[in-house]
Design an enzyme around this catalytic site. Structure first.
Site, PDB file in Angstrom:
ATOM      1  N   ARG A 182       1.098  -0.418  -0.055  1.00 32.68           N
ATOM      2  CA  ARG A 182       0.061  -0.033  -0.065  1.00 32.68           C
ATOM      3  C   ARG A 182       0.925   1.669  -0.448  1.00 32.68           C
ATOM      4  NH1 ARG A 182      -5.190   0.513   1.486  1.00 32.68           N
ATOM      5  NH2 ARG A 182      -4.561   2.175   3.657  1.00 32.68           N
ATOM      6  N   ASN A 197       4.839  14.951  24.024  1.00 32.95           N
ATOM      7  CA  ASN A 197       4.692  15.485  23.115  1.00 32.95           C
ATOM      8  C   ASN A 197       4.983  16.769  22.461  1.00 32.95           C
ATOM      9  OD1 ASN A 197       2.144  13.023  23.976  1.00 32.95           O
ATOM     10  ND2 ASN A 197       1.145  14.707  24.758  1.00 32.95           N
ATOM     11  N   SER A 202       0.467  22.203  22.003  1.00 32.87           N
ATOM     12  CA  SER A 202       0.029  23.819  21.980  1.00 32.87           C
ATOM     13  C   SER A 202       1.064  24.465  22.442  1.00 32.87           C
ATOM     14  CB  SER A 202      -0.757  24.057  22.166  1.00 32.87           C
ATOM     15  OG  SER A 202      -1.061  23.962  24.095  1.00 32.87           O
ATOM     16  N   HIS A 220       7.718  25.674  23.671  1.00 33.69           N
ATOM     17  CA  HIS A 220       8.575  25.095  24.061  1.00 33.69           C
ATOM     18  C   HIS A 220       8.985  23.975  25.091  1.00 33.69           C
ATOM     19  CE1 HIS A 220      10.901  27.771  27.698  1.00 33.69           C
ATOM     20  NE2 HIS A 220      11.021  25.951  27.806  1.00 33.69           N
ATOM     21  N   HIS A 252       9.571  20.630  26.604  1.00 33.25           N
ATOM     22  CA  HIS A 252       8.928  20.456  27.732  1.00 33.25           C
ATOM     23  C   HIS A 252       7.766  18.801  27.268  1.00 33.25           C
ATOM     24  CE1 HIS A 252       5.239  21.932  25.740  1.00 33.25           C
ATOM     25  NE2 HIS A 252       4.321  21.374  27.054  1.00 33.25           N
ATOM     26  N   GLN A 265       6.052  15.897  29.924  1.00 32.68           N
ATOM     27  CA  GLN A 265       5.382  15.998  31.492  1.00 32.68           C
ATOM     28  C   GLN A 265       5.094  15.104  32.085  1.00 32.68           C
ATOM     29  OE1 GLN A 265       0.897  16.815  30.930  1.00 32.68           O
ATOM     30  NE2 GLN A 265       1.662  17.376  28.209  1.00 32.68           N
TER      31      GLN A 265
END
Length: 383
Positions: free
Chosen positions: A48, A187, A195, A198, A200, A202
């Site tokens: 594919r 992320n 969003s 910077h 970072h 979590q």
């Protein structure tokens, strides 16, 4: 024209089926691969990847970022959305998330005594979830990402991960907090829903062990009981012997495109020796992890000459679990990047992936070759 019978029975003879089987090609024919960590299959359809793409394309944001942004909630000295002020930090900085997914200051959930004879008692299952969430600023510099950070800066990040694990483990063991598991993740990029550019990550510390981690621990325990060896320890040996899926390695860690990968350029970073968590890390381990993270993420950026988006997460030993789960824990990191063909074409899990099982369009071996051949030292912006 074909008869309906022919259409319903395309394999018209045993001979045809045998000939097809003898000509099977992993790089061209569909097949399923078992993810031993989750005990679920991934459908691989390498043919594919040849199809033309007329679907969605991501917007690439190449705006040059400043080293300091006065509007950024994470830059040193700035006021966050809640009114708190960041200190003028000069290295890594950890603070409680202003908008946490879980909290400690909420009442316990007390489930009513279930009546298994009622549909509600049988079908509607609920558990409470408490915890604390943190933001980890990797650097005070707004315009950096992991591949652009120095070895020294990345060692500080690894030190911060280790320090947070140790501190929260101590809280858990002392009874000061009900923590069972710490999930550290990043992320990166707008395509992954980040969003704020910077640098970072979590950390969510929970009073439960998340389902993905629990599944991995259960399957690693079953493997150990059956074979008297560690699943990821054996997997490291296999990958080093075959060499087909290795992207990069050093003394302490191995990065591969796992045999059962779902995402096009997914990678699995595994400790070569049995390290249950960052708590087991020596200075050498921390230095080697920082080094291999920089090489891997530089390769990602060089793949499509873009700041490569991904979701990355650390899986390690829970704070509270059975002795079997603790002993079967093996430090590893998952990297799930969404880009498929270029900086603008993203893989989406839709249709069959949501309704049937996960599916990918190129083999793990093909992806590994592409990543392995890329430079892990010279970033595309400096080439």
């Amino acid at each position: 024209m074909h008869s309906m019978e022919h259409l319903l029975n395309p394999l018209t003879s045993t001979k045809t089926y045998i000939e097809m089987s003898q000509q099977f090609d992993f790089t061209n024919h569909s097949h399923r691969r078992l993810n031993l960590l989750t005990n679920k299959y991934v459908l691989c359809s390498p043919h594919r990847a040849k199809r033309p793409w007329q679907g969605a394309k991501e917007d690439i944001k190449k705006t040059a970022l400043p080293e300091y942004d006065p509007k950024c909630y994470l830059c040193p000295g700035n006021i966050r959305a809640t009114g708190d002020v960041n200190p003028k930090y000069e290295a890594t900085y950890v603070f409680p998330n202003d908008y946490p997914a879980v909290r400690l200051d909420q009442p316990d959930y007390v489930e009513e005594e279930a009546d298994e004879k009622s549909l509600k008692g049988r079908l509607l299952k609920t558990e409470g979830a408490k915890g604390k969430c943190f933001v980890i600023c990797f650097s005070p510099k707004h315009n950096l990402t992991i591949p652009l950070m120095s070895q020294e800066e990345l060692v500080r990040v690894v030190n911060t991960w280790q320090g947070l694990y140790k501190d929260l483990l101590t809280e858990s063991q002392s009874g000061a907090a009900p923590y069972k598991y710490l999930q550290i993740f990043e992320n990166k990029g707008f395509a992954m829903g980040c969003s704020n550019p910077h640098p970072h990550g979590q950390a969510w510390c929970l009073d439960i062990v998340p389902s993905e981690v629990e599944d991995e621990l259960n399957n690693m325990t079953i493997y150990r009981q059956k074979h008297n060896s560690h699943l990821l320890g054996d997997y490291v040996q296999l990958e080093i012997s075959e060499k087909e899926r290795i992207v990069v390695e050093n003394d302490s860690f191995l990065v591969v495109v796992p045999y059962w990968a779902l995402w096009p350029f997914e990678t699995l970073l595994i400790s070569k020796e049995h390290l249950r968590s960052t708590q087991d890390f020596t200075e050498k381990h921390k230095s080697d992890l920082a080094s291999i993270l920089k090489v891997l993420t530089t390769k990602y950026d060089n793949l499509f000459n873009t700041s490569f988006p991904y979701s990355m997460g650390i899986h390690q030993a829970p704070f509270k679990c059975s002795d079997e789960h603790k002993d079967n824990s093996w430090f590893h990191m998952h990297f799930y990047p969404p880009l498929l063909r270029s900086a603008t074409v993203k893989k989406f899990c839709v249709g069959f992936e949501m309704l049937g099982e996960p599916q990918r369009d190129l083999t793990s071996e093909q992806a590994a070759v592409r990543l392995r051949e890329l430079s892990g030292e010279d970033h595309y912006m400096n080439q």
